[in-house]
Enzyme design. Sequence first.
Site, short mmCIF file in Angstrom:
data_model
loop_
_atom_site.label_atom_id
_atom_site.label_comp_id
_atom_site.label_asym_id
_atom_site.label_seq_id
_atom_site.Cartn_x
_atom_site.Cartn_y
_atom_site.Cartn_z
N ASP A 110 0.84 -1.20 0.00
CA ASP A 110 0.00 0.00 0.00
C ASP A 110 0.87 1.25 0.00
O ASP A 110 1.85 1.33 0.76
CB ASP A 110 -0.89 0.01 1.25
CG ASP A 110 -2.36 0.19 0.93
OD1 ASP A 110 -2.66 0.98 0.02
OD2 ASP A 110 -3.20 -0.45 1.60
N ASP A 212 -3.47 4.16 -2.42
CA ASP A 212 -4.61 4.55 -1.60
C ASP A 212 -5.10 5.93 -2.02
O ASP A 212 -4.31 6.83 -2.29
CB ASP A 212 -4.17 4.58 -0.13
CG ASP A 212 -5.30 4.92 0.81
OD1 ASP A 212 -6.17 4.06 1.04
OD2 ASP A 212 -5.32 6.06 1.33
N GLU A 278 -6.91 2.90 -5.85
CA GLU A 278 -8.20 2.99 -5.18
C GLU A 278 -8.88 4.29 -5.63
O GLU A 278 -8.33 5.37 -5.46
CB GLU A 278 -8.01 3.00 -3.67
CG GLU A 278 -9.29 3.19 -2.89
CD GLU A 278 -9.05 3.56 -1.43
OE1 GLU A 278 -9.61 2.88 -0.56
OE2 GLU A 278 -8.31 4.53 -1.18
N HIS A 339 -10.92 -3.97 4.15
CA HIS A 339 -10.76 -3.56 5.54
C HIS A 339 -11.59 -2.34 5.91
O HIS A 339 -11.52 -1.88 7.06
CB HIS A 339 -9.28 -3.25 5.80
CG HIS A 339 -8.77 -2.10 4.99
ND1 HIS A 339 -8.63 -2.15 3.61
CD2 HIS A 339 -8.39 -0.85 5.34
CE1 HIS A 339 -8.18 -1.01 3.16
NE2 HIS A 339 -8.02 -0.19 4.19
N ASP A 340 -12.38 -1.82 4.98
CA ASP A 340 -13.15 -0.61 5.24
C ASP A 340 -14.66 -0.81 5.24
O ASP A 340 -15.40 0.14 5.51
CB ASP A 340 -12.82 0.47 4.19
CG ASP A 340 -11.49 1.14 4.44
OD1 ASP A 340 -11.05 1.18 5.61
OD2 ASP A 340 -10.88 1.64 3.48
#
Length: 548
Positions: A110, A212, A278, A339-340
């Site tokens: 990331d 990200d 993303e 994860h969100d």
Amino acid sequence: MVLTESNIEGAATAPQWWREAVIYQVYPRSFQDSNGDGIGDLPGITKQLDYIASLGVDIVWISPFFKSPMKDFGYDVSDYCDVDPLFGTLEDFDRLLARAHALGLKIMIDQVLSHCSEQHPWFVESRQSRDNPKADWYVWSDPQPDGTPPNNWLSVFGGSAWQWDARRRQYYMHNFLASQPDLNFHHPEVQQAHLDSMRFWLERGVDGFRLDACNFHFHDRQLRSNPPATNRDTKTVQDTNPYGMQAHVYDKTQPENLRFLEKIRSLLNEYGAIAIGEVGADDSLGVMAEYTADDNKLHMAYSFNLLTPEVSAHYIRTQVEEFETRVKGGWVSWSVGNHDVVRVMSRWGGKNATPQFAKMMLALQLALKGTPCLYQGDELALTEADIAYEDIQDPYGITFWPEFKGRDGCRTPMPWLADAPYAGFSEHKPWLPVPPEHAANAVAVQDQLADSALNYARHILRWRKQFPQLTRGEIVFFDAPEPILALRRDLPGHASIVAAFNLGDQPVSFSWPQAEGARQLTEVGLPGTLNGTELELPAFGAWFGELA
């Protein structure tokens, strides 16, 4: 373009390897603790790389492990070129990378470029004065005459996107937490500093980056206020959050970002590495298409569009078709969990979800055109954990409690051993609790069950690799009643594959003349029956066939 029944255009060309790959996301805090502090770490990931390889995936995406005060659990970076001691050392990362490569796995890390921690030395220097060497590395602005922020921009995490700084007597911009100042990408030195930090990891041997919030890099130089939203963004923002009330015309997704992404691509090309971005935007499909166009920016766009509470066959079909219509030669990675967001077993499966739902959903994800991205634990059919208020760690959840409980429910530790303390994740109390129902579905338990969700995932991930139609073919959807999603994958020189999925918890049937005569691919291992033109699917069932 989207293919129709009467319009199959062009011959498919052999795609790059990443178009045929499957990504597996690891959230390091919650994967495996190796030193007994209750927090997962890099040696823990290394220990479980054989497990990841056993799934049949190709790329391991590791969420941030860089030095950080952890106010946003690693997405607030204070050193882009070092490992936080919570997670280990650079040597631990090198060992992880070497072991992954030995197992045939690629490592994608990331990169949080748009913002960093307030404790990063760059920001510490920038906030000291208005004339130091890094004074313009962040987005600073004078207040309006009445002392209020320069415009109406909002933070994703609540409140204004502007934080007053008494030293400079100016506001600085933060799209997320106030402790995450946004960098000024209009400054060439900022861009170069990030390219240099990426080169640092490429030199160590990483195979790619997940970028990200990659459309947040640039802001409008004039700092113009955003207009009200005509259509609220409900894909990336909860409806309790006023952030969705604005049309984000000026605070992100600026045209200058395209040139920066081209610079990243040039760097990656030197190493044969890849990037997936993303994208969270008001028109996310349009931005995804633009950011992956012309083979000179992102290799793939990571989509939020299947991470929403909304689920229906029509919705999934619409998202894929719209992207295909606007893609311009680009590529997408479809994910149904990360994860969100609330885990897909609970978010889409509902109260009646069974391991059969998890199997059907994985088969559906693998049947779509694009690179599938799986989230740790979804292969175990884990449900969303119910976290008590006193156990919540996520600042997002603390701010919006109780209407929104934050992201901790999908971030709980991986269960490895049902009977061990904390399900084998750690020897000591972990940073988030392990729900009893997760321990009951631990890896060691499912290893021993031939029909478990885990063993099904291993089976179908390998089965898919036998059919280039499913990795490289075009996609066609058929009209079918809810909750049935029916599609076909076409690749010249190969028999077409047809597939149908029942997203509901009740048996369904429908007439499907386009599948008549298809040979059922029983190896898929999902219950469904085609009698002539009549397809019958049990609850959360699916059916695959090969047309002559």
